[in-house]
Design an enzyme around this catalytic site. Sequence first.
Site, PDB file in Angstrom:
ATOM      1  N   GLU A  80      34.827  41.435  35.514  1.00  0.00           N
ATOM      2  CA  GLU A  80      33.907  40.348  35.875  1.00  0.00           C
ATOM      3  C   GLU A  80      34.654  39.014  35.900  1.00  0.00           C
ATOM      4  O   GLU A  80      34.359  38.140  36.727  1.00  0.00           O
ATOM      5  CB  GLU A  80      32.726  40.277  34.903  1.00  0.00           C
ATOM      6  CG  GLU A  80      31.782  41.469  34.926  1.00  0.00           C
ATOM      7  CD  GLU A  80      30.914  41.570  36.173  1.00  0.00           C
ATOM      8  OE1 GLU A  80      31.025  40.708  37.061  1.00  0.00           O
ATOM      9  OE2 GLU A  80      30.121  42.529  36.261  1.00  0.00           O
TER      10      GLU A  80
ATOM     11  N   TYR B 126      35.851  34.792  43.521  1.00  0.00           N
ATOM     12  CA  TYR B 126      34.862  33.952  44.210  1.00  0.00           C
ATOM     13  C   TYR B 126      35.268  32.483  44.161  1.00  0.00           C
ATOM     14  O   TYR B 126      35.104  31.752  45.144  1.00  0.00           O
ATOM     15  CB  TYR B 126      33.478  34.136  43.583  1.00  0.00           C
ATOM     16  CG  TYR B 126      32.863  35.484  43.839  1.00  0.00           C
ATOM     17  CD1 TYR B 126      32.820  36.016  45.130  1.00  0.00           C
ATOM     18  CD2 TYR B 126      32.315  36.242  42.809  1.00  0.00           C
ATOM     19  CE1 TYR B 126      32.252  37.260  45.373  1.00  0.00           C
ATOM     20  CE2 TYR B 126      31.743  37.481  43.047  1.00  0.00           C
ATOM     21  CZ  TYR B 126      31.718  37.982  44.329  1.00  0.00           C
ATOM     22  OH  TYR B 126      31.156  39.209  44.583  1.00  0.00           O
TER      23      TYR B 126
END
Length: 332
Positions: free
Chosen positions: A107, A114
């Site tokens: 994660e 991103y």
Amino acid sequence: MPSMPEEPLLTPTPDRFCMFPIHYPQIWEMYKKAEASFWTAEEVDLSQDNRDWENSLNDGERHFIKHVLAFFAASDGIVLENLASRFMSDVQVSEARAFYGFQIAIENIHSEMYSLLLDTYIKDNKERDHLFRAIETIPCVAKKAQWAMKWIDGSQTFAERIIAFACVEGIFFSGSFCSIFWLKKRGLMPGLTFSNELISRDEGLHCDFACLLYTLLKTKLSEERVKSIVCDAVEIEREFVCDALPCALVGMNRDLMSQYIEFVADRLLGALGYGKVYGVTNPFDWMELISLQGKTNFFEKRVGDYQKASVMSSVNGNGAFDNHVFSLDEDF
């Protein structure tokens, strides 16, 4: 009033400090899958993306991608906070904690990816900061984030919280993943679409893991309660990707996208052991080639050739877990 039955997954035990012996082979196998599919942001080539961003996308497409990435960048941080502050301490089984350890690591890589994509595409510092702070600055992102964050506090049961975060990773990402794969069909933004393949595969595995843990709980929620949580997530995702940030911006049909979200929700309900709510078919047959389910073609058609060699041998080989082999012979 009768006492609640004890939950072995959540009951403190000294065994949690040592990995072996394995008590839950299915959980261990999930951990080995997560380990086998580790990747880093440096493996994604963004050199072509800048040219596509400037020359091949229109303003609507750029607006859509910016806001999808802003949501993704924020949501991974919320998932991380839940894992670090709640699930890692809730669950007392060492092999499940091992999976969560890998999930936390990946994660972080998603969040880095991103952020790197936004940093690459958005040259204006003020606009970039606005997108990085999307939870505060963009209402449609804030609404999804607030729904996810309300499940981190201490008022709900573990069963409710694990269902909710299965919805975050299985439903809240579905419309955006689908939209980015639509760009891949058009041959655009190869770095964005490749990272989307990696991340959607990871999130599928995380969602599958949540479903597995839920099925191992002794005390489960009523079907009505589960469907209430899932349908709430569907409405929020539908509003996000059909209305607030319309998928029409990238040339996708609103009604079909709404149906796709319902299809994903029904599939999640099935994995949790419940009946369908919507009873719809997948309107995007090309998404079957990708599938958000972590198990789908996981080892046969891994994207980007990034599965770590030999990691699965302890599960698939002649080791201690022969009875829990992940077969490649079945048709998924």
